[in-house]
Design an enzyme around this catalytic site. Structure first.
Site, PDB file in Angstrom:
ATOM      1  N   ARG A 135       0.804  -1.155   0.020  1.00  0.00           N
ATOM      2  CA  ARG A 135      -0.026   0.083  -0.125  1.00  0.00           C
ATOM      3  C   ARG A 135       0.664   1.253   0.166  1.00  0.00           C
ATOM      4  O   ARG A 135       0.361   2.430  -0.302  1.00  0.00           O
ATOM      5  CB  ARG A 135      -0.850  -0.068   1.123  1.00  0.00           C
ATOM      6  CG  ARG A 135      -2.077  -1.274   0.770  1.00  0.00           C
ATOM      7  CD  ARG A 135      -3.331  -1.002   1.907  1.00  0.00           C
ATOM      8  NE  ARG A 135      -2.863  -1.258   3.311  1.00  0.00           N
ATOM      9  CZ  ARG A 135      -2.199  -2.688   3.599  1.00  0.00           C
ATOM     10  NH1 ARG A 135      -2.898  -3.584   2.904  1.00  0.00           N
ATOM     11  NH2 ARG A 135      -1.909  -2.876   4.970  1.00  0.00           N
ATOM     12  N   GLU A 147       5.773  -9.577  15.612  1.00  0.00           N
ATOM     13  CA  GLU A 147       5.324  -9.938  16.587  1.00  0.00           C
ATOM     14  C   GLU A 147       5.582 -11.648  17.106  1.00  0.00           C
ATOM     15  O   GLU A 147       6.031 -11.975  18.066  1.00  0.00           O
ATOM     16  CB  GLU A 147       3.928  -9.769  16.995  1.00  0.00           C
ATOM     17  CG  GLU A 147       3.341  -9.952  18.470  1.00  0.00           C
ATOM     18  CD  GLU A 147       1.897  -9.493  18.104  1.00  0.00           C
ATOM     19  OE1 GLU A 147       1.296  -9.069  17.181  1.00  0.00           O
ATOM     20  OE2 GLU A 147       1.123  -9.699  19.427  1.00  0.00           O
TER      21      GLU A 147
END
Ligand code: AMP
Length: 176
Positions: free
Chosen positions: A62, A99
């Site tokens: 994006r 993460e």
């Protein structure tokens, strides 16, 4: 309404995408509004002020949308950063922690001339790991980061902390 309020009113929140617990900021309704896109582009470019810039580094995928438009508006090269294995020519790679696990971002070895100054652009700043990886790829080639540019900053995630060692100029149109 100012630009931030207009963009906020247009972004669509998608709960639990792509996994439970993530509130995904969907910018496709922004992309579908040509007038708003024009104003976002002008707003992003205005934040650069009189910075001297040799290129816009856009992060897959994006970051390519407004990144390419920004590069055209400033009449400088657009330089893509992509996930491992997508770029066809020789690449520099940088691995960073997510993460869970890790990711690798790449840039073509001939994208940034030594001593040049670039802006790194992506749609959204979350934890800052992705944009910091792009900054490392710029540094590997002897480039300097003049600023980071985002449409959206999820400021409660403190992504700025990972970016300030590369540049203190962290710009965004919309803050949450
Ligand atoms: P980070 O490395 O944590 O700053 O994550 C930034 C990247 O993940 C950007 O390329 C974003 O497009 C994407 N991203 C992270 N969180 C979100 C979210 N809540 N909504 C939309 N995109 C996100």
């Amino acid at each position: 309404m100012n630009l931030e309020s207009r963009v906020k009113a247009t972004i669509r929140d998608i709960p639990d995408f792509p996994k439970p617990g993530i509130l995904f900021k969907d910018i496709t309704p922004v992309l579908a509004d040509a007038t708003l896109c024009r104003d976002v582009l002008d707003g992003l470019a205005a934040q650069f002020g009189s910075m001297k810039i040799d290129g816009i580094v856009g992060i897959e995928s994006r970051g390519f949308l407004f990144g390419m438009l920004l590069a055209q508006k400033l009449q400088v090269p657009f330089l893509p950063v992509r996930k491992k294995g997508k770029l066809p020519f020789k690449t520099y790679s940088y691995e960073y922690n997510l993460e869970y696990g890790s990711a690798v971002m790449e840039m073509h070895t001939d994208s940034i001339a030594k001593g040049s100054t670039v802006i790194i652009h992506d749609d959204l700043l979350a934890t800052g790991g992705t944009a910091a990886a792009a900054a490392e790829l710029v540094k590997m080639q002897g480039g300097t980061v003049a600023a980071f540019s985002f449409l959206i900053n999820l400021s409660f995630l403190n992504g700025k902390e990972k970016l300030t060692p590369h540049s203190g100029n962290i710009l965004s149109i919309v803050n949450y």
